[in-house]
Design an enzyme around this catalytic site. Structure first.
Site, PDB file in Angstrom:
ATOM      1  N   THR A   1       1.767 -50.297  25.550  1.00  0.00           N
ATOM      2  CA  THR A   1       1.816 -51.507  24.728  1.00  0.00           C
ATOM      3  C   THR A   1       1.919 -52.736  25.630  1.00  0.00           C
ATOM      4  O   THR A   1       1.225 -53.733  25.422  1.00  0.00           O
ATOM      5  CB  THR A   1       2.988 -51.435  23.730  1.00  0.00           C
ATOM      6  OG1 THR A   1       2.775 -50.288  22.899  1.00  0.00           O
ATOM      7  CG2 THR A   1       3.062 -52.665  22.845  1.00  0.00           C
TER       8      THR A   1
ATOM      9  N   ASN B   1      -6.072 -41.273  19.447  1.00  0.00           N
ATOM     10  CA  ASN B   1      -4.808 -40.540  19.349  1.00  0.00           C
ATOM     11  C   ASN B   1      -4.678 -39.727  18.063  1.00  0.00           C
ATOM     12  O   ASN B   1      -3.984 -38.732  18.021  1.00  0.00           O
ATOM     13  CB  ASN B   1      -3.620 -41.503  19.470  1.00  0.00           C
ATOM     14  CG  ASN B   1      -3.791 -42.752  18.636  1.00  0.00           C
ATOM     15  OD1 ASN B   1      -4.784 -43.460  18.767  1.00  0.00           O
ATOM     16  ND2 ASN B   1      -2.845 -43.032  17.775  1.00  0.00           N
TER      17      ASN B   1
ATOM     18  N   GLN C   1      -4.660 -41.639  25.912  1.00  0.00           N
ATOM     19  CA  GLN C   1      -4.835 -40.219  25.548  1.00  0.00           C
ATOM     20  C   GLN C   1      -5.775 -39.494  26.505  1.00  0.00           C
ATOM     21  O   GLN C   1      -5.939 -38.280  26.421  1.00  0.00           O
ATOM     22  CB  GLN C   1      -5.340 -40.097  24.093  1.00  0.00           C
ATOM     23  CG  GLN C   1      -4.373 -40.654  23.060  1.00  0.00           C
ATOM     24  CD  GLN C   1      -3.081 -39.852  22.915  1.00  0.00           C
ATOM     25  OE1 GLN C   1      -2.973 -38.718  23.393  1.00  0.00           O
ATOM     26  NE2 GLN C   1      -2.077 -40.452  22.272  1.00  0.00           N
TER      27      GLN C   1
ATOM     28  N   SER D   1       0.133 -44.680  29.665  1.00  0.00           N
ATOM     29  CA  SER D   1       1.515 -44.516  29.240  1.00  0.00           C
ATOM     30  C   SER D   1       2.062 -43.189  29.769  1.00  0.00           C
ATOM     31  O   SER D   1       1.442 -42.140  29.563  1.00  0.00           O
ATOM     32  CB  SER D   1       1.547 -44.519  27.708  1.00  0.00           C
ATOM     33  OG  SER D   1       2.842 -44.272  27.251  1.00  0.00           O
ATOM     34  N   GLY D   2       3.216 -43.232  30.440  1.00  0.00           N
ATOM     35  CA  GLY D   2       3.768 -42.018  31.033  1.00  0.00           C
ATOM     36  C   GLY D   2       4.148 -40.954  30.015  1.00  0.00           C
ATOM     37  O   GLY D   2       3.881 -39.775  30.202  1.00  0.00           O
ATOM     38  N   HIS D   3       4.753 -41.387  28.886  1.00  0.00           N
ATOM     39  CA  HIS D   3       5.328 -40.378  27.986  1.00  0.00           C
ATOM     40  C   HIS D   3       4.280 -39.580  27.233  1.00  0.00           C
ATOM     41  O   HIS D   3       4.602 -38.597  26.575  1.00  0.00           O
ATOM     42  CB  HIS D   3       6.356 -41.004  27.039  1.00  0.00           C
ATOM     43  CG  HIS D   3       5.804 -41.806  25.902  1.00  0.00           C
ATOM     44  ND1 HIS D   3       5.671 -41.289  24.638  1.00  0.00           N
ATOM     45  CD2 HIS D   3       5.369 -43.088  25.826  1.00  0.00           C
ATOM     46  CE1 HIS D   3       5.194 -42.225  23.828  1.00  0.00           C
ATOM     47  NE2 HIS D   3       4.995 -43.327  24.526  1.00  0.00           N
TER      48      HIS D   3
ATOM     49  N   THR E   1      12.861 -56.070  38.144  1.00  0.00           N
ATOM     50  CA  THR E   1      13.141 -54.974  39.078  1.00  0.00           C
ATOM     51  C   THR E   1      12.493 -53.685  38.574  1.00  0.00           C
ATOM     52  O   THR E   1      12.559 -53.373  37.385  1.00  0.00           O
ATOM     53  CB  THR E   1      14.672 -54.790  39.229  1.00  0.00           C
ATOM     54  OG1 THR E   1      15.201 -56.034  39.695  1.00  0.00           O
ATOM     55  CG2 THR E   1      15.013 -53.687  40.202  1.00  0.00           C
TER      56      THR E   1
ATOM     57  N   CYS F   1       3.401 -41.279   4.789  1.00  0.00           N
ATOM     58  CA  CYS F   1       3.731 -40.782   3.444  1.00  0.00           C
ATOM     59  C   CYS F   1       5.093 -41.267   2.979  1.00  0.00           C
ATOM     60  O   CYS F   1       6.004 -41.432   3.758  1.00  0.00           O
ATOM     61  CB  CYS F   1       3.809 -39.262   3.466  1.00  0.00           C
ATOM     62  SG  CYS F   1       2.292 -38.512   3.991  1.00  0.00           S
TER      63      CYS F   1
HETATM   64  N1  PLP Z   1      -2.590 -46.451  22.818  1.00  0.00           N
HETATM   65  C1  PLP Z   1      -2.688 -45.217  22.318  1.00  0.00           C
HETATM   66  C2  PLP Z   1      -4.036 -44.580  22.150  1.00  0.00           C
HETATM   67  C3  PLP Z   1      -1.540 -44.517  21.957  1.00  0.00           C
HETATM   68  O1  PLP Z   1      -1.640 -43.269  21.462  1.00  0.00           O
HETATM   69  C4  PLP Z   1      -0.290 -45.152  22.117  1.00  0.00           C
HETATM   70  C5  PLP Z   1       0.949 -44.479  21.669  1.00  0.00           C
HETATM   71  O2  PLP Z   1       1.040 -43.986  20.556  1.00  0.00           O
HETATM   72  C6  PLP Z   1      -0.232 -46.439  22.652  1.00  0.00           C
HETATM   73  C7  PLP Z   1      -1.411 -47.054  22.990  1.00  0.00           C
HETATM   74  C8  PLP Z   1       1.092 -47.136  22.891  1.00  0.00           C
HETATM   75  O3  PLP Z   1       1.719 -46.546  24.016  1.00  0.00           O
HETATM   76  P1  PLP Z   1       3.252 -46.819  24.438  1.00  0.00           P
HETATM   77  O4  PLP Z   1       4.076 -45.928  23.588  1.00  0.00           O
HETATM   78  O5  PLP Z   1       3.314 -46.441  25.885  1.00  0.00           O
HETATM   79  O6  PLP Z   1       3.508 -48.267  24.255  1.00  0.00           O
END
Ligand code: PLP
Length: 544
Positions: free
Chosen positions: A71, A159, A187, A207-209, A245, A334
């Site tokens: 993001t 995603n 993704q 994105s790392g996670h 930092t 939902c």
């Molecule tokens: N872009 C895509 C395609 C994603 O799947 C996501 C997370 O759901 C994001 C951006 C946002 O990533 P982050 O959680 O690192 O801000």
């Protein structure tokens, strides 16, 4: 065993990444900007991870720096591009006429376009690039609009559906356009080669996670020579590209993931991922006869399956799967009464029932063949339960065009309770909930009536051992018939409702209270939040 099949939402942190984070917190906790030995050790961690990221992403040139996640990377890219467009406009160059984004982009992209365009006073039209029924961009539309576009945003892989964009064709179209190009690589990381330089991509956030590093760490690639404006300015960190930092623990953890990608042997090979996908497809097809895959025959990430079962709402399937300890995502947002179809599936023009019934199953690159076999077996078990209850069989199309409700969609309970369903204040909701201690205390004081308001199919597959087995089973959808009995109880007899997440039970407890039985409670957080030992304590208290 929990079957976690929601890897596109987030992934488990690789054990080596956990260890790397702990190790730097213990040994290399210095500030990378400090020039003493502690700082130098922390700086070395950052440099090593960046070098690995450059190799993994095949990005020897251009800027590559650490962010908090995608993001932030998206904001930085959009801000950079839009500052450039404003500069071009102010310099009297041909002004861009629109900002374009794929209609199925993650919401962060159109939100950032609107936000920064307004804030910078550009106020450019923000136009979605249409997609076809398989989720792929309408390239003719893009060809017509690219010459006057200022920025084009097209994700590498979606995603929700896993659909892979035709980045080569888009690169070809944009070659003749003045537009800057943002490719959301979230993704695709670890799954697809992005060819950042070859394709002339200007900005690519990661994105790392989403790939086995922790939350709060990400990367942004910026092509050499692409316009850049920092989102965060401060102490000059990251060469002045991003103040603040550095998140050394996150960087070290991301590094461990990148080293594992480079070394090989940790993440499953593409061939094995494809084999896992085939097994899951087969299990799903056999278990749910009315099932369709929503991305059709589009090229997809092997790890993502988006499907709808004719006649079964996503809410129902999610509740069923969660009860069976299978974690997936709904393709729609939902609520008990209403299912909002996903904007991604809507943009693809899928039939309404597909949107309302959509489920996303996404597995990970760490999942073993044994895990996938267990997942297939659990899915088959869910299919059997649905069929035994006469749900989810391919009934005649007309009757099934509206998915079956998750629970209480006919509103029979709501109708019976009318006023009881007036919205509850937060304080009221809080006052309804009891925790383990309070439940044990209720038992000490006397008789307690437990009511499981989940649907029968959820109980059929439940993973919990059923310690509250003396509970009465009254699904929310048929609660109205049981209400008079509870209203006739002595006022001091507690009625404790429970369900999966605590929402339905709160609804039931609130209604019973409003109808006149003040001693009505809801199990806080539902079964999802209760551990086996806690349930055992309550069961023991009940037995005495
Ligand atoms: N872009 C895509 C395609 C994603 O799947 C996501 C997370 O759901 C994001 C951006 C946002 O990533 P982050 O959680 O690192 O801000």
């Amino acid at each position: 065993m929990e079957i976690y099949l929601d890897a596109n939402a987030t992934t488990a942190v690789l054990p080596a990444a956990q260890q790397a984070a702990l190790a730097v917190m213990a040994d290399s906790f210095g500030n990378p900007s400090s020039i003493h030995a502690s700082g130098l050790r922390a700086r070395a961690v950052v440099d090593r991870v960046r070098a690995s990221a450059r190799r993994v992403l095949d990005a020897p040139a251009g800027q590559l720096f650490f962010t908090s996640g995608a993001t932030e990377g998206i904001q930085t890219s959009v801000l950079s591009a839009l500052c450039e467009l404003r500069g071009r406009r102010d310099a009297g160059e041909t002004a861009a006429q629109a900002l374009l984004y794929g209609a199925t982009e993650h919401k962060a992209v159109p939100q950032a376009l609107h936000h920064w365009s307004a804030l910078l006073g550009l106020d450019l039209p923000v136009l979605p690039i249409p997609v076809d029924r398989t989720g792929r961009h309408d390239l003719d539309w893009l060809r017509r609009n690219a010459p006057t576009a200022g920025l084009v945003c097209t994700m590498a892989a979606n995603n929700e559906t896993g659909v892979v964009s035709d980045l080569d064709a888009i690169a070809e179209i944009l070659r003749a356009s003045p537009a800057l190009w943002l490719v959301d690589g979230v993704q695709a990381l670890g799954k697809l080669p992005l060819k950042l330089a070859e394709r002339g991509i200007d900005y690519a956030p990661f994105s790392g996670h989403k790939f086995h590093a922790p939350k709060g760490i990400g990367l942004l690639y910026v092509r050499e020579g692409a316009p850049f404006t920092p989102l965060l300015t401060g102490g000059g960190q990251e060469g002045g590209l991003r103040g603040g930092t550095e998140n050394i623990a996150g960087i070290a953890a991301l590094g461990a993931v990148l080293y594992a990608m480079e070394a090989g042997g940790v993440f499953q090979t593409p061939a094995l991922l494809a084999a896992h996908r085939d097994l899951l497809v087969q299990a799903l097809r056999e278990s749910f006869p009315g099932l369709v895959f929503n991305a059709g025959d589009a090229p997809c990430l092997p790890t993502t399956l988006n499907f709808s079962v004719r006649g079964v709402s996503s809410k129902l399937l999610l509740d069923l799967f969660d009860a069976a300890d299978i974690r997936v995502s709904g393709g729609s947002a939902c609520s008990a009464a209403k299912a909002e179809p996903s904007y991604v599936l809507q943009a693809m023009g899928l039939d309404a029932w597909q949107g309302q019934a959509a489920v996303r199953l996404s597995f990970g690159a760490l999942d073993s063949p044994e895990f996938i076999a267990a997942a297939c077996a659990r899915l088959r078990q869910c299919g059997e339960v649905l069929r035994a209850r006469g749900l989810g069989s391919a009934a005649p199309a007309k009757a099934c065009d509206q998915p079956l409700p998750g629970h209480d969609a006919q509103g029979s309970f709501a109708a019976a309770c009318k006023d009881a369903f007036l919205p509850a204040s937060d304080a009221e909701k809080c006052a309804l909930e009891i925790d383990c201690e309070a439940a044990v205390e209720l038992h000490r004081q006397g008789q307690v009536l437990w009511v499981d308001v989940r649907e029968g199919y959820e109980r059929d597959v439940q993973a919990q051992t059923g310690l509250l087995k003396d509970a009465r089973a009254v699904p929310l959808s048929s609660l109205d018939s049981a209400l008079p009995g509870w209203l006739a109880l002595a006022p001091q007899v507690p009625v404790v409702f429970y369900c999966r997440s605590g929402n339905r039970s709160a609804q039931a407890a609130r209604a019973l209270r409003r109808l006149g039985h003040a001693c009505a409670w809801s199990l806080a957080g539902g079964l999802a939040m209760w551990s086996e030992p806690e349930l055992q304590r309550v069961a023991d208290a009940a037995a005495h």
